[in-house]
Write an enzyme that holds these catalytic residues in place. Structure first.
Site, PDB file in Angstrom:
ATOM      1  N   HIS A  53       0.861  -1.187   0.000  1.00 53.77           N
ATOM      2  CA  HIS A  53       0.000   0.000   0.000  1.00 53.77           C
ATOM      3  C   HIS A  53       0.894   1.231   0.000  1.00 53.77           C
ATOM      4  CE1 HIS A  53      -3.823  -2.060   1.785  1.00 53.77           C
ATOM      5  NE2 HIS A  53      -3.250  -2.792   0.847  1.00 53.77           N
ATOM      6  N   GLU A  55       1.207   3.879   1.810  1.00 50.28           N
ATOM      7  CA  GLU A  55       1.833   4.294   3.062  1.00 50.28           C
ATOM      8  C   GLU A  55       3.027   3.401   3.410  1.00 50.28           C
ATOM      9  OE1 GLU A  55      -2.710   4.855   3.588  1.00 50.28           O
ATOM     10  OE2 GLU A  55      -1.371   3.459   2.575  1.00 50.28           O
ATOM     11  N   CYS A  92      -6.172   2.126   5.430  1.00 51.47           N
ATOM     12  CA  CYS A  92      -6.862   0.887   5.787  1.00 51.47           C
ATOM     13  C   CYS A  92      -6.415   0.480   7.194  1.00 51.47           C
ATOM     14  CB  CYS A  92      -6.522  -0.220   4.779  1.00 51.47           C
ATOM     15  SG  CYS A  92      -4.818  -0.826   4.921  1.00 51.47           S
ATOM     16  N   CYS A  95      -2.593  -0.288   7.407  1.00 51.28           N
ATOM     17  CA  CYS A  95      -1.764   0.919   7.378  1.00 51.28           C
ATOM     18  C   CYS A  95      -2.003   1.787   8.608  1.00 51.28           C
ATOM     19  CB  CYS A  95      -2.022   1.701   6.092  1.00 51.28           C
ATOM     20  SG  CYS A  95      -1.476   0.822   4.622  1.00 51.28           S
TER      21      CYS A  95
END
Length: 168
Positions: A53, A55, A92, A95
Site C-alpha cells: 500500500h 503508506e 486501511c 496501514c
C-alpha cells in the site's frame, strides 16, 4: 491550508500515476520539516504483494539506505513524531496500525477525521471531492488484476454530488 494543499497535490499526482497503471488510486507524501521526504503509491497489483500500500511503500523508502544517500542523514523511527503524512484516502486498518506505531503528528486524508482511532490525530476533507472522483473512475472500469474480473460496461461515472476544484 495552502501548504497542506501543495503536499496533497503531490499525493494526488501519485494516486493518478497508480490509476494509470491499473492500481487502486492511492498516493501519499511524508513531510518532515516542511519538505517532502518520501512518497508512495499503491503497488499491490504491480508487485502481486497485498502489503504494498502507498503508506507502507513510503515508510520503506524513508527507512532505506537510498534515503540516507539522497538526504545525507538517516531517517530514524523516532523522527516520525515530527512527520506529517498526506494521503488521498484514509488508511486501511493495516496501514492505520503501522502509522499508529510510528507516532505521526498528523495524518491528512480526504474522507473523514480518524479521531476515533487512537494513536494519532488526523485532519480530513482536503481535496475530498477530487479523491472521490478518482476512486469512482477506478471502480467503474474493468480491473484485469481482480481475481474474478467483472464486466462493468453498464456503469456510469457519478459526478453530480461532488464539485471539483482546480487540482493543478
Amino acid at each position: 491550508m495552502e501548504e497542506q494543499k501543495k503536499f496533497m497535490k503531490e499525493a494526488f499526482r501519485l494516486a493518478q500515476e497508480a490509476y494509470e497503471i491499473g492500481e487502486v488510486p492511492v498516493g501519499c507524501a511524508f513531510v518532515y520539516n516542511g519538505e517532502i521526504v518520501s512518497t508512495g503509491r499503491n503497488e499491490t497489483n504491480e508487485t502481486k504483494n497485498g502489503t504494498r500500500h502507498a503508506e507502507l511503500v513510503a515508510i520503506d523508502r524513508l527507512l532505506s539506505p537510498e534515503f540516507t544517500n539522497l538526504y545525507g542523514y538517516e531517517f530514524s523511527v523516532d523522527m516520525f513524531k515530527d512527520t506529517v503524512l498526506y494521503v488521498t484516502v484514509e488508511p486501511c486498518i493495516m496501514c492505520s496500525y503501522a502509522l499508529r506505531q510510528l507516532n505521526l503528528v498528523v495524518v491528512v486524508q480526504y474522507w473523514m477525521s480518524l479521531e476515533e482511532l487512537p494513536g494519532y490525530p488526523s485532519l480530513g476533507g482536503i481535496m475530498k471531492d477530487e479523491a472521490i472522483l478518482l476512486l469512482r473512475k477506478f471502480y467503474i472500469r474493468e480491473n484485469s488484476n481482480a481475481p474474478i474480473p467483472k464486466k462493468k460496461s453498464k456503469r456510469v461515472l457519478k459526478t453530480d454530488d461532488i464539485s471539483i476544484s482546480d487540482t493543478t
